[in-house]
Design a protein around this motif. Sequence first.
Motif, mmCIF file in Angstrom:
data_model
loop_
_atom_site.group_PDB
_atom_site.id
_atom_site.type_symbol
_atom_site.label_atom_id
_atom_site.label_comp_id
_atom_site.label_asym_id
_atom_site.label_seq_id
_atom_site.Cartn_x
_atom_site.Cartn_y
_atom_site.Cartn_z
ATOM 1 N N ILE A 163 0.853 -1.190 0.000
ATOM 2 C CA ILE A 163 0.000 0.000 0.000
ATOM 3 C C ILE A 163 0.886 1.236 0.000
ATOM 4 N N ALA A 164 0.470 2.272 -0.733
ATOM 5 C CA ALA A 164 1.202 3.549 -0.753
ATOM 6 C C ALA A 164 0.160 4.665 -0.755
ATOM 7 N N ALA A 177 -4.433 6.992 -3.102
ATOM 8 C CA ALA A 177 -3.737 5.823 -2.547
ATOM 9 C C ALA A 177 -3.741 4.712 -3.582
ATOM 10 N N ALA A 178 -2.680 3.909 -3.544
ATOM 11 C CA ALA A 178 -2.597 2.710 -4.390
ATOM 12 C C ALA A 178 -2.469 1.502 -3.475
ATOM 13 N N VAL A 179 -3.225 0.452 -3.788
ATOM 14 C CA VAL A 179 -3.233 -0.767 -2.982
ATOM 15 C C VAL A 179 -3.072 -1.937 -3.951
ATOM 16 N N ARG A 188 -3.375 -7.518 -8.662
ATOM 17 C CA ARG A 188 -4.500 -6.565 -8.722
ATOM 18 C C ARG A 188 -4.012 -5.254 -8.133
ATOM 19 N N LEU A 189 -4.424 -4.161 -8.771
ATOM 20 C CA LEU A 189 -4.066 -2.820 -8.308
ATOM 21 C C LEU A 189 -5.361 -2.033 -8.179
ATOM 22 N N ALA A 190 -5.576 -1.375 -7.039
ATOM 23 C CA ALA A 190 -6.760 -0.527 -6.859
ATOM 24 C C ALA A 190 -6.304 0.859 -6.419
ATOM 25 N N LEU A 191 -7.033 1.879 -6.866
ATOM 26 C CA LEU A 191 -6.694 3.262 -6.521
ATOM 27 C C LEU A 191 -7.861 3.940 -5.824
ATOM 28 N N CYS A 192 -7.545 4.771 -4.837
ATOM 29 C CA CYS A 192 -8.516 5.681 -4.204
ATOM 30 C C CYS A 192 -8.244 7.092 -4.705
ATOM 31 N N ASN A 227 0.332 7.742 -10.531
ATOM 32 C CA ASN A 227 1.475 7.114 -11.209
ATOM 33 C C ASN A 227 2.577 6.751 -10.217
ATOM 34 N N VAL A 228 2.939 7.710 -9.359
ATOM 35 C CA VAL A 228 4.049 7.486 -8.415
ATOM 36 C C VAL A 228 3.687 6.379 -7.426
ATOM 37 N N LEU A 229 2.493 6.441 -6.850
ATOM 38 C CA LEU A 229 2.105 5.476 -5.809
ATOM 39 C C LEU A 229 1.896 4.085 -6.396
#
Length: 238
Positions: A163-164, A177-179, A188-192, A227-229
Amino acid sequence: MHQMVGYHRPAAVAEAVRLLAEPTRVAMAGGTTLRHDGGAAPVEVVDLQALDLDSIEADGPLVRIGATTTLQALVDSDAVPDLVRRTARAELPSTLRSRATVGGTIGSAESDSLLLAALLVHDATVHFADGRTAPLGDVLEVGLGSGDLIVGVTVASLGATAIAVTGRTPADTPIVAAVGRADEHGMRLALCGVAATPRLVEPAEVDALEPPGDFRGSPAYRRHLANVLSARVLEELS
Ligand SMILES: Cc1cc2nc3c(=O)[nH]c(=O)nc-3n(C[C@H](O)[C@H](O)[C@H](O)COP(=O)(O)OP(=O)(O)OC[C@H]3O[C@@H](n4cnc5c(N)ncnc54)[C@H](O)[C@@H]3O)c2cc1C
């Protein structure tokens, strides 16, 4: 805040479903969103707390979490995957965690919900009272229909996670946030914070996202953060 003009406390799921068939009635779990936000129209609330939907059961590589399980119960359970426990803790202060539920978090569908992002990467399936099931991503995209009653969520429990997060302060809700989660079936990648609700994304589509902007971050700043996270999460999982 909703104007509440009636209160029902069913003791069985079938009775709750019958009550919720009336469009002027809404499900109330912890009530933290309902009592805080809400529309102008008067509503009758259907309190879910007597329905006995607050169990957590491990079932091989899956965990079944009842809809009225509180976020604090997630934090406290050894059966719940670590990322889900951590993000449930980050979601709200302890006073609200002891009331707010998993079903209510899905119903509220907040864009910056770390818990929803964690459930997405844990392949969450939503179970409804009428026997239907649907991937959480579809439920968030379409929204709950009038009368829909969530009875539980199933998540996959295995895999490595990362997580970032960037927020205004470490304890604040994320701006973006990226999880991520990786297991033998892939990544799997999810973004908030980049769309109306948290969402699963393919790494290649992150740069093409068009996030909404607000006082915490413009669309361009949010895309940069995404992009960064995402890169940090993918690197940690590779
Ligand atoms: C001060 C404050 C800060 C907050 N901060 C955050 C935050 O940082 N991140 C975040 O994500 N949220 C936040 N929230 C929103 C909210 O607290 C959470 O989303 C919470 O998890 C909602 O759970 P609840 O059980 O209290 O839902 P409720 O208020 O009871 O219900 C919320 C919605 O879900 C529906 N619903 C509830 N249970 C079910 C069910 N089983 N089936 C179908 N529909 C259902 C309700 O009808 C309603 O529309 C905050 C709220 C407050 C008051």
